[in-house]
Design a protein around this motif. Structure first.
Motif, PDB file in Angstrom:
ATOM      1  N   LEU A   1      -2.430   9.800   0.985  1.00  0.00           N
ATOM      2  CA  LEU A   1      -2.160   9.028   2.193  1.00  0.00           C
ATOM      3  C   LEU A   1      -0.970   8.092   2.027  1.00  0.00           C
ATOM      4  O   LEU A   1      -0.727   7.574   0.935  1.00  0.00           O
ATOM      5  N   GLU A   2      -0.277   7.863   3.125  1.00  0.00           N
ATOM      6  CA  GLU A   2       0.810   6.886   3.146  1.00  0.00           C
ATOM      7  C   GLU A   2       0.224   5.475   3.026  1.00  0.00           C
ATOM      8  O   GLU A   2      -0.944   5.245   3.343  1.00  0.00           O
TER       9      GLU A   2
ATOM     10  N   GLN B   1      -7.304   9.325  -1.604  1.00  0.00           N
ATOM     11  CA  GLN B   1      -6.495   8.592  -0.630  1.00  0.00           C
ATOM     12  C   GLN B   1      -5.190   8.096  -1.245  1.00  0.00           C
ATOM     13  O   GLN B   1      -4.127   8.175  -0.616  1.00  0.00           O
TER      14      GLN B   1
ATOM     15  N   GLU C   1       0.587   2.816   4.781  1.00  0.00           N
ATOM     16  CA  GLU C   1       0.075   2.240   6.027  1.00  0.00           C
ATOM     17  C   GLU C   1      -1.365   2.675   6.282  1.00  0.00           C
ATOM     18  O   GLU C   1      -2.196   1.874   6.708  1.00  0.00           O
ATOM     19  N   GLU C   2      -1.653   3.940   6.007  1.00  0.00           N
ATOM     20  CA  GLU C   2      -3.014   4.452   6.218  1.00  0.00           C
ATOM     21  C   GLU C   2      -3.972   3.881   5.170  1.00  0.00           C
ATOM     22  O   GLU C   2      -5.114   3.568   5.477  1.00  0.00           O
ATOM     23  N   ARG C   3      -3.518   3.734   3.931  1.00  0.00           N
ATOM     24  CA  ARG C   3      -4.365   3.136   2.891  1.00  0.00           C
ATOM     25  C   ARG C   3      -4.712   1.691   3.264  1.00  0.00           C
ATOM     26  O   ARG C   3      -5.846   1.243   3.073  1.00  0.00           O
TER      27      ARG C   3
ATOM     28  N   ARG D   1      -4.835   0.462   6.358  1.00  0.00           N
ATOM     29  CA  ARG D   1      -5.782   0.532   7.481  1.00  0.00           C
ATOM     30  C   ARG D   1      -7.200   0.789   6.959  1.00  0.00           C
ATOM     31  O   ARG D   1      -8.156   0.135   7.379  1.00  0.00           O
TER      32      ARG D   1
ATOM     33  N   GLN E   1       2.391  -3.573  12.014  1.00  0.00           N
ATOM     34  CA  GLN E   1       1.102  -3.422  12.702  1.00  0.00           C
ATOM     35  C   GLN E   1       0.886  -4.529  13.721  1.00  0.00           C
ATOM     36  O   GLN E   1       0.288  -4.315  14.764  1.00  0.00           O
TER      37      GLN E   1
END
Length: 193
Positions: A147-148, A143, A150-152, A154, A190
């Motif tokens: 992953l970006e 990850q 923001e996704e990490r 989340r 967010q």
């Protein structure tokens, strides 16, 4: 000594007789850590695996510039150690310290070997825990690489829903590999959506 949490954890994977439970419990040693107290430093040997009854720990390294890189948060109902040091009997490469006052049940390496001999079911139990830890670390590495931010973030909130309110934004940012300022931007974005 509060035992229901650890016995519930064990019973998720193996069934024990009363005699086996008593033997296991006899090997556990309670330990209290104050907030910010260090459990393990790089260069020391991880001689225990630790079950967290209450509290929260962090596992981290410090780079040459003095920046902290948190790799693991561990809270109630989790086992924690510098696993590579504990299993290989080589010096630890990570710090482990208490983010908040923490109550542990410790199991020494020698006692774990006794446990394996006397109650072989525990080999299965710890194998499952170690496999799960390996998979979690591999997923986290993947990850972080793919992953970006923001996704990490989340995924962090999904995996640790109660933790975000217990630890500082700076620690969360370190875990995610971003600056606290960038984490603030992500949170604002967010909140607006």
């Amino acid at each position: 000594m509060e035992l229901s949490l650890i016995m519930d954890n064990v019973s998720k994977h193996i069934e024990l007789s009363e005699e086996e439970k008593e033997f296991f419990v006899s090997l556990l040693k309670p330990r209290q850590l104050k907030r910010k107290e260090i459990l393990l430093r790089p260069g020391e040997f991880a001689r225990h695996t630790n079950f967290i009854v209450k509290g929260c720990l962090q596992v981290y390294t410090i780079d040459a510039k003095g920046a902290m890189h948190i790799t693991i948060f561990a809270m109630e109902d989790w086992w924690i150690s510098d696993l590579a040091s504990f299993l290989s009997e080589k010096p630890a490469t990570h710090f482990i310290d208490a983010i908040e006052q923490t109550h542990l049940l410790q199991l020494e390496k020698n006692d774990l070997e006794k446990l394996y001999r006397q109650v072989p079911k525990f080999e299965r139990y710890f194998r499952i825990l170690h496999q799960n830890a390996f998979v979690a670390q591999m997923n986290r590495l993947e990850q972080n690489l793919s992953l970006e931010a923001e996704e990490r973030y989340r995924l962090f909130r999904q995996r640790y829903p109660a933790l975000e309110h217990r630890i500082s934004q700076k620690k969360i940012a370190s875990f995610l590999g971003i600056t606290p300022e960038f984490l603030s931007m992500i949170r604002r974005k967010q909140a607006e959506s």
